[in-house]
Design an enzyme around this catalytic site. Sequence first.
Site, PDB file in Angstrom:
ATOM      1  N   GLY A  56       0.756  -1.250   0.000  1.00 40.89           N
ATOM      2  CA  GLY A  56       0.000   0.000   0.000  1.00 40.89           C
ATOM      3  C   GLY A  56       0.775   1.282   0.000  1.00 40.89           C
ATOM      4  N   CYS A  67     -13.027   3.853 -29.247  1.00 39.51           N
ATOM      5  CA  CYS A  67     -14.267   4.595 -29.483  1.00 39.51           C
ATOM      6  C   CYS A  67     -15.024   4.852 -28.184  1.00 39.51           C
ATOM      7  CB  CYS A  67     -15.141   3.796 -30.439  1.00 39.51           C
ATOM      8  SG  CYS A  67     -14.237   3.370 -31.900  1.00 39.51           S
ATOM      9  N   GLU A  68     -14.396   5.538 -27.269  1.00 41.12           N
ATOM     10  CA  GLU A  68     -15.056   5.928 -26.016  1.00 41.12           C
ATOM     11  C   GLU A  68     -14.433   7.234 -25.564  1.00 41.12           C
ATOM     12  OE1 GLU A  68     -15.700   3.297 -22.835  1.00 41.12           O
ATOM     13  OE2 GLU A  68     -15.531   1.500 -24.057  1.00 41.12           O
TER      14      GLU A  68
HETATM   15  N1  LLP Z   1      -1.370  -7.101  -0.696  1.00 45.00           N
HETATM   16  C1  LLP Z   1      -2.668  -7.255  -1.013  1.00 45.00           C
HETATM   17  C2  LLP Z   1      -3.461  -8.225  -0.266  1.00 45.00           C
HETATM   18  C3  LLP Z   1      -3.241  -6.462  -2.027  1.00 45.00           C
HETATM   19  O1  LLP Z   1      -4.539  -6.611  -2.309  1.00 45.00           O
HETATM   20  C4  LLP Z   1      -2.446  -5.520  -2.723  1.00 45.00           C
HETATM   21  C5  LLP Z   1      -3.021  -4.687  -3.785  1.00 45.00           C
HETATM   22  C6  LLP Z   1      -1.094  -5.416  -2.380  1.00 45.00           C
HETATM   23  C7  LLP Z   1      -0.583  -6.208  -1.362  1.00 45.00           C
HETATM   24  C8  LLP Z   1      -0.159  -4.454  -3.065  1.00 45.00           C
HETATM   25  O2  LLP Z   1      -0.526  -3.139  -2.860  1.00 45.00           O
HETATM   26  P1  LLP Z   1       0.424  -1.956  -3.375  1.00 45.00           P
HETATM   27  O3  LLP Z   1       1.711  -2.037  -2.592  1.00 45.00           O
HETATM   28  O4  LLP Z   1       0.682  -2.187  -4.822  1.00 45.00           O
HETATM   29  O5  LLP Z   1      -0.342  -0.744  -3.142  1.00 45.00           O
HETATM   30  N2  LLP Z   1      -5.245  -1.555  -9.743  1.00 45.00           N
HETATM   31  C9  LLP Z   1      -5.123  -0.534  -8.716  1.00 45.00           C
HETATM   32  C10 LLP Z   1      -4.424  -1.030  -7.466  1.00 45.00           C
HETATM   33  C11 LLP Z   1      -5.084  -2.236  -6.847  1.00 45.00           C
HETATM   34  C12 LLP Z   1      -4.355  -2.784  -5.645  1.00 45.00           C
HETATM   35  C13 LLP Z   1      -4.917  -4.102  -5.243  1.00 45.00           C
HETATM   36  N3  LLP Z   1      -4.268  -4.733  -4.138  1.00 45.00           N
HETATM   37  C14 LLP Z   1      -4.409   0.681  -9.297  1.00 45.00           C
HETATM   38  O6  LLP Z   1      -4.093   0.668 -10.494  1.00 45.00           O
HETATM   39  O7  LLP Z   1      -4.221   1.664  -8.596  1.00 45.00           O
END
Ligand code: LLP
Length: 420
Positions: A239, A343-344
């Site tokens: 996160g 096309c959006e």
């Molecule tokens: N651990 C779990 C259980 C997760 O669900 C996630 C991300 C992470 C770790 C890694 O999180 P990070 O360090 O990358 O923030 N597609 C979205 C982000 C979705 C994140 C989903 N889970 C975007 O493009 O912002």
Amino acid sequence: MNYFEYRDGEMVVENKKISDIADSVGTPFYLYSSASLAYQYNQFKEAFGDIDLLICYAVKANTNQAVIKTFADLGAGADVVSEGEMRRALKAGIPASKIVYSGVAKTVQEMTYALEQGIFQFNVESEPELYQLSQVADNLGKTANITFRVNPDVDAKTHAKISTGKSENKFGVPWKNVRALCADAAKLPGIKLVGLDLHIGSQITELDPFEEAFTRVCDLVEVLREDGHDLTRLDLGGGLGIPYEGDDFPPLPREYAEMVKRVTNHLGCKIIIEPGRFLVGNAGVLVSKVVYVKKGEERKFLIIDAAMNDLVRPSMYDAYHGIDPIKESDQERTLYDVVGPVCETGDTFATNRLIEPMESGDLLAIRSVGAYGAVMSGTYNTRKLIPEVLVNNDEFAVVRPRPSYDDIIGLDQLPPWLSK
Ligand code: LLP
């Protein structure tokens, strides 16, 4: 830190000219820097010093084998959320003994596969999942090491679609149920409860929500220890945010690590973290070419050869990504809407963005797309998936080639009644 910079009037990555790669590979393509990947990983690792730590790269952010292998060689583990991701992590050389399995809907097939491989830990998210896993592990004659992913009901102060730690979200065991569930787990065959886990969201740009959630979970570990559970692991999820706009300053890994140590040290637990975006986000750009410059009635459009199917973040989350020309320019910047061919109207990368004047045929880089870029791409409008390229100093390699149209269309099959 990333290694994309202007040198002698044009953007290079490490010691490679981006225009040379574009001449060889064709546009659009994703471009990653090995040095940036390693720099980010080492920064995280060094920030924690010599505590008992396992960095499990959240492979969902970028599942390319070359990216996972880069981290595997640096000693990383992996956080996976599907059998497919686990297979990718294993194939890239991350041993099962360093893989944690997250996700709200692990199936019997996935549990079986992970147990057979000798997975390090399952992060269990619900009561039915606990009972299912117990049954599967017991049938296989194995013991599943589990943590419960708890939902600390904390506002991560990030985009609603990527916030996961509020009680209304589908993730984690509700706070009030954790003690009872741990008591159940202690009695179940095939299950060994080893710790707690949480993940409150993604692109978090302040320390406070992390600290609040981690503190709550540490208190809970103490309560559970008093209940008789031998908890030795704390998985803090991922996160940590990255800078997308020039004036964004998310916490540094050093600040994050210091807080983690301050809040968790007294428990003596092994710390597991699952960073995704932080490790790969700024290590990648999307290189695209201007197809047309179109003057609308009110706006000027840079129509480029990349589209929302290649990078969905701007249309899905209104995400900001920096956009810069590959050729450095000192001309006064002008306002453009940067759009793709799909096309959006949602196929828009930037609206009213100041960019150096560009012409048809010019190359540009969309920045900070190493995380959740290629992995979320598709073939909408029957556009080919775009290649991924990895640079290492002055070398580059295509690490996922562009498929042919036959590859894409050939995935369809006619039913017998239409094939005559
Ligand atoms: N651990 C779990 C259980 C997760 O669900 C996630 C991300 C992470 C770790 C890694 O999180 P990070 O360090 O990358 O923030 N597609 C979205 C982000 C979705 C994140 C989903 N889970 C975007 O493009 O912002």
